[in-house]
Design an enzyme around this catalytic site. Structure first.
Site: not given
Length: 536
Positions: A93, A269, A377
């Site tokens: 990730h 974020k 995302t």
């Protein structure tokens, strides 16, 4: 396990994290093995019936733990290793070095000695097969290497990210095991990130494309030929309604009144240097100065909204958060700009807050330097709620632009190749000395324009002179700054054409079908887990 991700910038925190990771991994693996044995009475078919996906390196201790349990059940090491390799796959990730876990073997042995013995055996097996590869080096266990080695498949989470894994991060592993590497672009669930958080927009779409589009997000594509001025006006009305709703939430939580007639430019974020909240903040200061001196004309009144949490020991990220809050206070107290500019950094940003912020956003800031964001995302959630992307060609931004068109987004910044070419020769101070406006903005970190502190002064030094562990401005804020500000102000000017800007927003929304987690999970199921639909 009472604190997820404890502060691990000291030995006690590292031990706590190790215990936590082992406890959660061992509990899961033990449960899987017990359930399998109770169902089949044997572990010989474990690799045929069970697929375990390692979500980054945090659960990598599951690998030696499964081998340990299989050996306890009577398999030898080689059989156990082969079964583990068939059972596990690994999703990477991040390309950030600090997130690819590495553990000192002495520390590891103090917590999980049997696991260390198995790690040594795994490393010896690897070196006998590929002498240039390693799981243990310099008395340090490299959990990402372990995860690649004892897996059937390795995947990144966006096309550009998966390519970077093959080209650089795991290049030697890709040379050894090219068949293992795949891409699985992330997705988000449309039930939560459209249906639940934006029922008004959902109804508008449902009326046009059919009631089940949240279960088949590809249907959004059918909106494109329908986009006309009437649909744009309806969309703009819904967007304004979501701003009014968000303003009520912000007033309750922050005591700040947002003007819903402003453009909403949003960056929400994790707080991290590579996500470049600092670049956003510097641009806001620059805009503030230019509004004050009259050099910036035709500026559409804008709310710059930030939401972020820092890791507990991440001193620089916390310094950026303090700096943004100080900028917000300075601007709020200046009546000369109150009708043009607002800055708010929401407290305790979380999914519940995001469900209010994301539907209200006009501009989605996705501004990491190319090659650093695996996917993102939030960029997908904002796109699906009709925000344009202000961003670099990084992570899933690349695929968002492929789908929605560069003309409907605001793309800027150096490419991965450009940044790699200048990495060792880049001279940040040269840009600082030659760019008067940027110079003035950066100086506010230290010159008393807003209150300063030692950590803010360290941010200033890191940008211009670097630190013991990195070169100056290692995330290229100064390099990308002018292009970023140009794109930001272009979006601001375009917003004044409410029909034209709304059309861009709707084209983004209608192009978002790919970014459903349903598609992502279907790809994992068929291409990694090899789940075949049961016959009726």
């Amino acid at each position: 396990s009472k604190v997820l991700y404890p502060n691990d910038n000291h030995v006690e925190g590292k031990i706590l994290r190790l215990r936590q990771q082992y406890f959660l991994s061992a509990a899961s693996i033990g449960d899987i093995v017990q359930n399998h044995l109770s169902t089949y009475g044997t572990l010989e078919n474990l690799g045929d019936k069970v697929a375990i996906q390692l979500n980054d390196t945090h659960p990598a201790m599951s690998i030696p733990e499964l081998i340990r349990l299989l050996m306890a059940e009577g398999m030898n090491f080689d059989q156990s290793f082969e079964m583990a390799q068939r059972t596990f796959s690994y999703t990477n990730h991040t390309v950030m070095g600090e997130a690819l876990e590495k553990w000192n073997m002495d520390l590891l042995r103090s917590v999980v000695p049997e696991i260390c013995d198995i790690l040594v055996r795994i490393d010896n097996k690897l070196k006998s097969e590929h002498p240039n590869l390693f799981v243990i080096r310099d008395n340090t266990a490299h959990m990402a290497n372990l995860s690649v080695y004892v897996s059937s498949y390795v995947n990144g989470v966006a096309e550009i990210h998966s390519q970077i894994l093959k080209d650089s991060l795991f290049h030697d592993w890709y040379q050894a095991y090219p068949e293992r590497f795949q891409n699985k672009t992330n997705g988000v669930t449309p039930r939560r990130w459209m249906g639940l958080c934006n029922p008004e927009l959902t109804q508008m779409i449902k009326y046009r494309v059919g009631g089940d589009f949240l279960m088949n997000l590809d249907k959004l594509e059918n909106l494109k030929p329908m986009i006309d001025d009437d649909m744009v006006r309806q969309f703009n009305q819904i967007k304004h309604m979501k701003k009014v709703q968000l303003a009520a939430v912000v007033e309750k939580h922050e005591g700040v009144h947002l003007n819903p007639d402003f453009m909403f430019d949003v960056q929400v974020k994790r707080a991290h240097e590579y996500k470049r909240q600092l670049m956003n903040a510097l641009s806001v200061v620059d805009i503030y100065f230019r509004l004050k001196d009259g050099s910036l004309q035709n500026f559409y009144p804008t709310v710059y909204l930030f939401g972020a949490k820092s890791a507990p020991g991440y001193v620089r990220a916390k310094a950026v958060i303090r700096y943004i809050n100080r900028i917000a206070k300075m601007i709020d107290q200046d009546p000369a700009v109150r009708d043009k500019l607002q800055v708010v950094f929401v407290q305790n940003y979380n999914c519940s807050y995001a469900e209010h912020i994301i539907p209200a956003a006009d501009v989605s800031e996705q501004i990491s330097p190319a090659g650093t964001e695996a996917s993102g995302t939030g960029n997908m959630k904002l796109m699906l709620n009709g925000a344009v992307t202000l961003g670099t060609m990084d992570g899933a931004n690349v695929e968002i632009v492929q789908k929605a068109g560069v003309e409907n987004n605001y793309i800027f910044g150096a490419s991965v190749e450009e940044l790699n070419a200048i990495r060792n020769t880049y001279w940040a101070r040269g840009i600082y000395d030659s760019n008067r406006r940027l110079h003035r903005a950066i100086d506010t970190l230290v010159d008393g324009t807003v209150p300063t502190d030692d950590e803010q002064r360290e941010l200033y030094t890191a940008l211009l002179d670097g630190a013991s562990w990195h070169r100056p401005d290692h995330y290229f804020i100064l390099k990308d700054y002018d292009a970023y500000l140009d794109a930001k102000l272009r979006a601001n000017r375009d917003y004044a054409d409410r029909l034209g800007f709304g059309r861009k927003c709707l084209i983004n929304l209608a192009s978002g079908g790919k970014f459903s987690s349903d598609r992502t999970i279907r790809q994992y199921a068929s291409e990694i887990w090899h789940i075949r639909p049961q016959q009726p």
